[in-house]
Enzyme design. Structure first.
Site, short mmCIF file in Angstrom:
data_model
loop_
_atom_site.label_atom_id
_atom_site.label_comp_id
_atom_site.label_asym_id
_atom_site.label_seq_id
_atom_site.Cartn_x
_atom_site.Cartn_y
_atom_site.Cartn_z
N LEU A 1 0.80 -1.26 0.13
CA LEU A 1 -0.04 -0.06 0.01
C LEU A 1 0.80 1.14 -0.22
CD1 LEU A 1 -2.84 -1.14 2.69
CD2 LEU A 1 -2.69 -0.97 0.29
N GLY B 1 8.34 3.85 2.46
CA GLY B 1 8.92 5.21 2.76
C GLY B 1 10.16 4.84 3.64
N VAL C 1 3.91 -0.45 4.10
CA VAL C 1 2.64 -0.79 4.82
C VAL C 1 2.03 -1.71 3.71
CG1 VAL C 1 0.31 0.14 5.17
CG2 VAL C 1 2.33 1.50 5.47
N ASP D 1 2.05 16.95 11.13
CA ASP D 1 1.92 16.63 9.83
C ASP D 1 0.48 16.38 9.22
OD1 ASP D 1 3.41 16.43 7.53
OD2 ASP D 1 3.81 14.45 7.52
#
Length: 377
Positions: A73, A76, A81, A188
């Site tokens: 999914l 990074g 994920v 964020d």
């Protein structure tokens, strides 16, 4: 006169004796019942049995072999994920996989895991069903949210209408208030981190940069966030608190209504110029915003955090939300204005197993880390 012989009564006939006899009889009966009680009816045994079942559920949740990887999914610097099926109940979950050897400071991992656990108390936050570990991996089994992101909705529509802005922003307000009440500052907040479930309700996610235990008047410090959404006090490396999140919320409202960021005039605006505009400049407010929405955004984008709406007063009390039924919002009872597009995902290659152990890594076991939501399963 012949004296009548006094009759001696048996215990059964004597009232006092009868009473005594009955008490003894009842006591014997109770004793017999107590002795004949089966182990299944013993409360202590029942509690022990329930605890055993709960421990069994926990053990299943912490076994990586019970998760079947299906697709990636996201990816990074933090890790990956993975869309997976939890084989015990065939539920789809999003599993965040972090390599222990790549994470130098595990305090951030612990913090994010704790926030994901707390998030279960609000329907507008991404939650974790379980957080656990293997010798080389840290794993968060989270709810799978497949309705896309707010970022994609804005790009698809260009601009959101007033009803859409009211709906989505109201749910975001409830989510942010829950975080701040629990001493959590997101740091964020942006459309990419606002997910939408299959019904169209929002979910705030990605707590990797969040801070905990920031209860007023406590503050934190550090340059965190995404350019374009970062509050002036953060850009200036000053102490900040929940006011930084309300600034980001104001930027998102502006973007929802216009389709672009307030301090980025266009895609060619350089980051340094945008930072300068954020600290010193004022955005243009097009007429399409409407008077109440314009005033709301202006109060959220005040340079001084102490004068910012959300810090000195509740955002939900602004006139823009005068028609909002907050009880219905908090119950998640309002009908979403947009039916989200369910995104498709690309499957993993045969040789790609994201749950493979790295035996070459340094083994670090986190104490008191494993957790499973009691309501799961």
């Amino acid at each position: 006169m012949k004296r009548r012989k006094k009759r001696t009564r048996s215990p059964e006939e004597d009232p006092a004796g009868r009473k005594k006899f009955c008490e003894g009889d009842q006591q014997n009966t109770r004793t017999q019942k107590k002795r004949s009680r089966s182990p299944e009816k013993n409360p202590a045994e029942g509690r022990k049995s329930k605890k055993t079942r709960e421990d069994a559920k926990r053990t299943l949740s912490f076994d990586i072999n019970n998760y079947s990887a299906m697709a990636e999914l996201g990816k990074g610097s933090f890790g990956r994920v993975i869309l997976a099926s939890y084989d015990i109940n065939d539920q789809l979950v999003a599993v965040k996989v972090i390599q222990k050897k790549q994470e130098k400071d595990l305090r951030y991992v612990r913090r994010e895991a704790k926030i994901l656990q707390i998030a279960g108390g609000c329907p507008f936050l991404c939650r974790a069903f379980a957080t656990f570990q293997t010798e080389s991996l840290i794993l968060f089994a989270m709810e799978y949210i497949n309705g896309g992101t707010m970022d994609k909705l804005i790009k698809r529509q260009g601009q959101l209408d007033t009803n859409q802005i009211l709906f989505y922003s109201a749910e975001l307000i409830v989510g942010l208030e829950f975080l701040h009440t629990n001493g959590i500052v997101h740091r964020d907040l942006k459309p990419e981190n606002i997910l939408m479930d299959e019904e169209g309700h929002v979910k705030i996610g990605d707590f990797g940069l969040a801070r905990t235990n920031i209860f007023s008047p406590e503050t934190c410090r550090g340059y965190y966030g995404t350019p374009g959404y970062i509050a002036p006090e953060v850009l200036l490396d000053q102490q900040h608190n929940s006011g930084a999140d309300w600034w980001s919320f104001g930027v998102i409202l502006y973007e929802m209504a216009t389709g672009y960021l307030p301090f980025y005039q266009d895609d060619t605006t350089k980051e340094k110029e945008a930072i300068k505009n954020t600290i010193n400049g004022q955005p243009e407010y097009p007429k399409c915003l409407g008077a109440e929405l314009c005033d709301l955004i202006q109060q959220l984008l005040r340079k001084n955090a102490n004068e910012r709406l959300g810090v000195y007063a509740k955002v939900r009390d602004h006139p823009f939300y005068s028609s909002t039924n907050w009880v219905e919002v908090e119950k998640r009872a309002l009908v979403p204005p947009v039916k989200p597009l369910i995104r498709s995902v690309k499957g993993l290659s045969k040789n790609d197993n994201p749950f493979t152990e790295d035996n070459a890594g340094v083994i670090r076991i986190l104490k008191n880390f494993d957790y499973v939501d009691p309501s799961w399963q």
